[in-house]
Design an enzyme around this catalytic site. Structure first.
Site, PDB file in Angstrom:
ATOM      1  N   CYS A 134      -3.469   1.326   6.712  1.00 18.74           N
ATOM      2  CA  CYS A 134      -3.576   0.942   8.110  1.00 18.74           C
ATOM      3  C   CYS A 134      -3.932   1.883   9.180  1.00 18.74           C
ATOM      4  O   CYS A 134      -4.880   1.780   9.861  1.00 18.74           O
ATOM      5  CB  CYS A 134      -2.473  -0.011   8.660  1.00 18.74           C
ATOM      6  SG  CYS A 134      -0.923   1.160   8.619  1.00 18.74           S
ATOM      7  N   GLU A 185       4.068  -3.905  12.414  1.00 18.73           N
ATOM      8  CA  GLU A 185       2.953  -2.700  12.335  1.00 18.73           C
ATOM      9  C   GLU A 185       1.821  -3.585  11.771  1.00 18.73           C
ATOM     10  O   GLU A 185       2.102  -3.704  10.508  1.00 18.73           O
ATOM     11  CB  GLU A 185       3.786  -1.750  11.757  1.00 18.73           C
ATOM     12  CG  GLU A 185       3.035  -0.358  11.817  1.00 18.73           C
ATOM     13  CD  GLU A 185       1.845  -0.439  10.522  1.00 18.73           C
ATOM     14  OE1 GLU A 185       0.787  -0.549  10.966  1.00 18.73           O
ATOM     15  OE2 GLU A 185       2.238   0.208   9.438  1.00 18.73           O
ATOM     16  N   LEU A 186       0.754  -3.738  12.392  1.00 20.12           N
ATOM     17  CA  LEU A 186      -0.282  -4.396  11.819  1.00 20.12           C
ATOM     18  C   LEU A 186      -1.579  -3.482  11.539  1.00 20.12           C
ATOM     19  O   LEU A 186      -1.266  -2.401  11.131  1.00 20.12           O
ATOM     20  CB  LEU A 186      -0.780  -5.593  12.637  1.00 20.12           C
ATOM     21  CG  LEU A 186       0.442  -6.393  12.977  1.00 20.12           C
ATOM     22  CD1 LEU A 186      -0.137  -7.440  14.101  1.00 20.12           C
ATOM     23  CD2 LEU A 186       1.246  -6.901  11.833  1.00 20.12           C
ATOM     24  N   LYS A 204      11.700  -8.845   2.026  1.00 21.33           N
ATOM     25  CA  LYS A 204      10.635  -9.587   1.153  1.00 21.33           C
ATOM     26  C   LYS A 204       9.317  -8.781   0.851  1.00 21.33           C
ATOM     27  O   LYS A 204       8.638  -8.472   1.753  1.00 21.33           O
ATOM     28  CB  LYS A 204      10.272 -10.682   1.856  1.00 21.33           C
ATOM     29  CG  LYS A 204       9.188 -11.586   1.049  1.00 21.33           C
ATOM     30  CD  LYS A 204       7.606 -11.308   1.425  1.00 21.33           C
ATOM     31  CE  LYS A 204       6.653 -12.249   0.646  1.00 21.33           C
ATOM     32  NZ  LYS A 204       6.370 -11.443  -0.518  1.00 21.33           N
ATOM     33  N   GLY A 230       1.840  -5.356   7.965  1.00 18.76           N
ATOM     34  CA  GLY A 230       0.910  -6.030   7.164  1.00 18.76           C
ATOM     35  C   GLY A 230      -0.364  -6.349   8.017  1.00 18.76           C
ATOM     36  O   GLY A 230      -0.679  -5.759   9.018  1.00 18.76           O
ATOM     37  N   ASN A 289       0.758  -1.146   0.013  1.00 17.11           N
ATOM     38  CA  ASN A 289      -0.084   0.038   0.048  1.00 17.11           C
ATOM     39  C   ASN A 289       0.870   1.219  -0.057  1.00 17.11           C
ATOM     40  O   ASN A 289       0.280   2.399  -0.570  1.00 17.11           O
ATOM     41  CB  ASN A 289      -1.092  -0.154   1.307  1.00 17.11           C
ATOM     42  CG  ASN A 289      -0.325  -0.073   2.739  1.00 17.11           C
ATOM     43  OD1 ASN A 289       0.538  -0.538   2.576  1.00 17.11           O
ATOM     44  ND2 ASN A 289      -0.918   0.372   3.456  1.00 17.11           N
TER      45      ASN A 289
END
Length: 433
Positions: free
Chosen positions: A243, A209-210, A135, A187, A112
């Site tokens: 987020c 960091e979700l 990744k 994610g 994003n």
């Protein structure tokens, strides 16, 4: 996709680079970051076009993302050496704290904000003396390769930053490699839980960091015009795929009749356009499957009694007319993160209930409160269960301030000089000489 042997070769390269890189003085590392910032400035529009091509972000917002990356890199390039030896007064003749880099750190990053998220992690981590393997999301390999090239063109030794073109299935093997010492993931909650469990099993540091379902709280004495304008942007920037975006608009019942019509009118200004046009504010979502998921969430909310304020209308595979729904406690949609152009409105009967509604989520990334009353503003700021609170502003990350979540929105710190120490080991040295 890289083979297992190719991945191992790159990890070995990162380790050899680490052995030398960690010896460089902090100020020498900073000079290379100054070169990186200058190089990115010279390529801003070219880099921005990669973002728009890969994940459909409006080009003006992609340019803003690159510009924000440059500001962040300059912040670290010009900041104080927070890793310098700290002398402590004890009964020993020698009492010092040294901050040692850990080694190779894996970054698992999303699509994003493809440049910002990757660099937000990588810059302070590498400045601390570590090396990084990335990744990236499968649709953002072009971004990952571009970042690796930027590091090399800026004079960083090869191996300090490497992009790994691998799928999610490869993450476990990479984390289990004894040369990899930690991981930072930005994610979804399920992805974070999976990666953290692998890291924990292997006794390795993780930063997560979700997701978020952040509240935008409008009290009865707010500046309704500004709140409405900023609120629409806070929900619909990047097509709502953020987020930290405002997702739940919690309105004091005495503010509803004044604020809500203004907010709806501002919301209607966001119409889908060509992502490559600089005047476009809203384009398409990143992928069709993500758009499909949003439609399912919208229908779930309606099935449980949500009231439609503005219908979510699908234009094509990835484009929508943005939707807005009014929901109540008990609607299962409140337990999910909406990642797309759909917002939720809730009404609180008083300040206490507005606060309670805001905290009634497992997420806690960054809330926003709108009021002219300083005492009331800080009452909310101190009692909201989140890593950040914005007062009469849109919640956003800034290079100078620590960024991280509470509850199921993750743990660990990104940004600010606190982030430089995240992947270091504070080593106590004591003795008599």
């Amino acid at each position: 996709m890289l083979s297992v042997n190719q991945i191992e070769t790159k990890i070995n390269k990162a380790n050899l680079s680490f052995i030398e890189w960690k010896k460089n003085p902090f100020t020498q590392r900073q000079k290379l970051f100054s070169k990186l910032a200058s190089l990115m400035e010279s390529k801003t529009e070219k880099l921005a076009s990669i973002i728009t091509t890969e994940m459909n972000k409006p080009i003006s917002q992609s340019i803003a993302e690159i510009e924000k990356c440059i500001l962040m890199i300059k912040y670290y390039a010009e900041g104080e050496d927070v890793l310098k030896v700290e002398k402590v007064s004890t009964s020993f003749g020698v009492s010092e704290i040294h901050h040692s880099p850990m080694g190779i750190i894996l970054g698992v990053m999303p699509w994003n904000y493809p440049f910002w998220q990757a660099l937000r992690f990588a810059v302070p981590t590498i400045l601390a003396g570590n090396t990084v393997v990335l990744k990236h999301a499968s649709i953002c390999f072009g971004t990952g390769n571009a970042i690796e090239k930027l590091f090399e063109e800026s004079g960083f030794p090869k191996g300090v930053f490497q992009n790994l073109e691998v799928g999610h299935a490869a993450v476990e093997g990479i984390l289990e490699n004894p040369l990899v010492k930690g991981v930072s993931l930005t994610g979804s909650e399920p992805a974070g839980a999976s990666v953290a469990s692998i890291a924990g099993k292997n006794i390795k540091k993780s930063v997560l960091e979700l997701g978020g379902s952040d509240a935008f709280i409008v009290l009865e004495d707010a500046d309704f015009d500004k709140a409405a304008h900023v609120g629409a942007l806070a929900r619909l920037q990047n097509c709502g795929q953020t987020c930290i975006a405002a997702k739940r608009f919690i309105i004091h019942h005495k503010a509803e009749s004044s604020f809500l019509p203004k907010f709806i009118e501002e919301y209607k200004q966001y119409t889908s356009g060509n992502a490559m046009h600089k005047d476009t504010k809203l384009s398409g979502m990143a992928r069709k499957d993500l758009a499909d998921d949003l439609v399912k969430q919208y229908q779930l909310a309606l099935d449980y009694g949500a009231e439609v304020l503005l219908p979510l209308e699908r234009i094509d595979d990835i484009r929508f007319v943005p939707g807005l729904i009014k929901v109540s406690i008990g609607n299962p949609i409140l337990d999910e993160e909406l990642f797309g152009p759909l917002g939720m409105v809730m009404i609180g009967k008083n300040d206490k209930e507005c606060l309670s509604l805001a905290n009634a989520t497992r997420y806690g990334l960054g809330n926003s409160v709108w009021t002219r009353d300083r005492e009331k503003a800080f009452y909310f700021a101190e009692n909201l269960e989140s890593g950040a609170v914005a007062i009469n502003e849109m919640t956003k990350s800034m290079p100078e301030l620590p960024f991280g979540g509470a509850k199921h929105s993750g743990y660990g710190t990104e940004l600010s000089m606190f982030a430089v120490k995240e992947f270091t080991i504070p080593k106590s040295i004591v003795g008599t000489l």
